[in-house]
Write an enzyme that holds these catalytic residues in place. Sequence first.
Site, PDB file in Angstrom:
ATOM      1  N   LYS A  68      29.560  31.015  47.754  1.00 29.49           N
ATOM      2  CA  LYS A  68      29.191  30.605  46.394  1.00 29.49           C
ATOM      3  C   LYS A  68      29.075  31.864  45.567  1.00 29.49           C
ATOM      4  O   LYS A  68      28.307  32.773  45.905  1.00 29.49           O
ATOM      5  CB  LYS A  68      27.848  29.889  46.505  1.00 29.49           C
ATOM      6  CG  LYS A  68      27.133  29.528  45.244  1.00 29.49           C
ATOM      7  CD  LYS A  68      25.846  28.817  45.701  1.00 29.49           C
ATOM      8  CE  LYS A  68      25.132  28.079  44.621  1.00 29.49           C
ATOM      9  NZ  LYS A  68      24.611  28.867  43.570  1.00 29.49           N
TER      10      LYS A  68
HETATM   11  P1  FBP Z   1      22.160  27.144  39.045  1.00 29.61           P
HETATM   12  O1  FBP Z   1      23.336  26.213  38.978  1.00 29.61           O
HETATM   13  O2  FBP Z   1      20.956  26.589  38.347  1.00 29.61           O
HETATM   14  O3  FBP Z   1      22.531  28.526  38.578  1.00 29.61           O
HETATM   15  O4  FBP Z   1      21.743  27.203  40.575  1.00 29.61           O
HETATM   16  C1  FBP Z   1      22.499  27.921  41.488  1.00 29.61           C
HETATM   17  C2  FBP Z   1      21.618  28.969  42.148  1.00 29.61           C
HETATM   18  O5  FBP Z   1      22.341  29.720  43.083  1.00 29.61           O
HETATM   19  C3  FBP Z   1      20.398  28.367  42.818  1.00 29.61           C
HETATM   20  O6  FBP Z   1      20.652  27.967  44.130  1.00 29.61           O
HETATM   21  C4  FBP Z   1      19.438  29.484  42.716  1.00 29.61           C
HETATM   22  O7  FBP Z   1      18.132  29.040  42.625  1.00 29.61           O
HETATM   23  C5  FBP Z   1      19.807  30.135  41.430  1.00 29.61           C
HETATM   24  O8  FBP Z   1      21.137  29.834  41.157  1.00 29.61           O
HETATM   25  C6  FBP Z   1      19.629  31.626  41.506  1.00 29.61           C
HETATM   26  O9  FBP Z   1      20.060  32.183  40.313  1.00 29.61           O
HETATM   27  P2  FBP Z   1      19.759  33.681  39.967  1.00 29.61           P
HETATM   28  O10 FBP Z   1      19.643  34.414  41.272  1.00 29.61           O
HETATM   29  O11 FBP Z   1      20.914  34.141  39.149  1.00 29.61           O
HETATM   30  O12 FBP Z   1      18.482  33.673  39.230  1.00 29.61           O
END
Ligand code: FBP
Length: 266
Positions: A177
């Site tokens: 991802k």
């Molecule tokens: P989102 O679609 O809200 O961005 O979520 C994906 C994700 O990877 C979550 O699993 C995780 O909580 C968040 O983004 C972490 O985002 P960041 O590290 O950029 O704050």
Amino acid sequence: MLPHADDAISRDGKSLILAYDHGLEHGPVDFDPNPSTADPERLFELASHDAVTALAVQKGIAEAYYPDYEEDVNLLLKLNGTSSLWMGEPDSPVNCSAEYAADLGADAIGFTLYGGSNHEVEMAEEFKAAQEGAREHDMGVVMWSYPRGQGVKNDTSPDTISYAARLGLELGADVVKVKYPGSAEAMGEAVRMAGPTKVVMSGGTMRDDKAFLRNVADAIDAGATGLAVGRNVFQRDDPERILDALEAVVFEEVEPDEAIAIADDD
Ligand code: FBP
């Protein structure tokens, strides 16, 4: 990666992972736009939507809620995670083993790797234990590959995202991802670097329907096999509507405008 190891969290080779680890990663502030989403039951209900191929949660949420939803929801258990209260170099403590994830009924494990952090070495060693544990229990492996920290100048540049995708292949993830690198061309290069490891796009911060679905459609056109999304679903007033649209874009490869029309008809 192993062929078909992600089958339990995919449909026709594609994935729409609903991410719900934000209570840990960002805190309750992420639930402010749609307060009902502070209740994990609301997210398990959303994850029962046909579009969703897995729900990604932390151990505590899985322990408390998954027994009531195991018939309807595929579980992707995050094995590490950190709060935004932590102000040090990026790191993500391991809070669950692959064995315990299997006991909870997980179909796959999720693991964050912050390449470029001063903690990369330990994180990669911890990923090794998680990945090999997942193999022993026939669970898929999804890597949240987010380069950041002292070694990284721009965490969404095309080069960084290609490298992030490649880390997934090199270290044995079935699905990696990555953040959207800003263009379909850059996403295509990341997909190429990941080889047989499937690449899914991270949802990111809330944007309007068209901008968000355009990014998703471009990522799919570029060879991504889906997305892992949190805020762009659960922060909307009508999360089911965007899931209807995402189903059309991800699985039917429908253009965003048409997908919105389909969602509005439902
Ligand atoms: P989102 O679609 O809200 O961005 O979520 C994906 C994700 O990877 C979550 O699993 C995780 O909580 C968040 O983004 C972490 O985002 P960041 O590290 O950029 O704050």
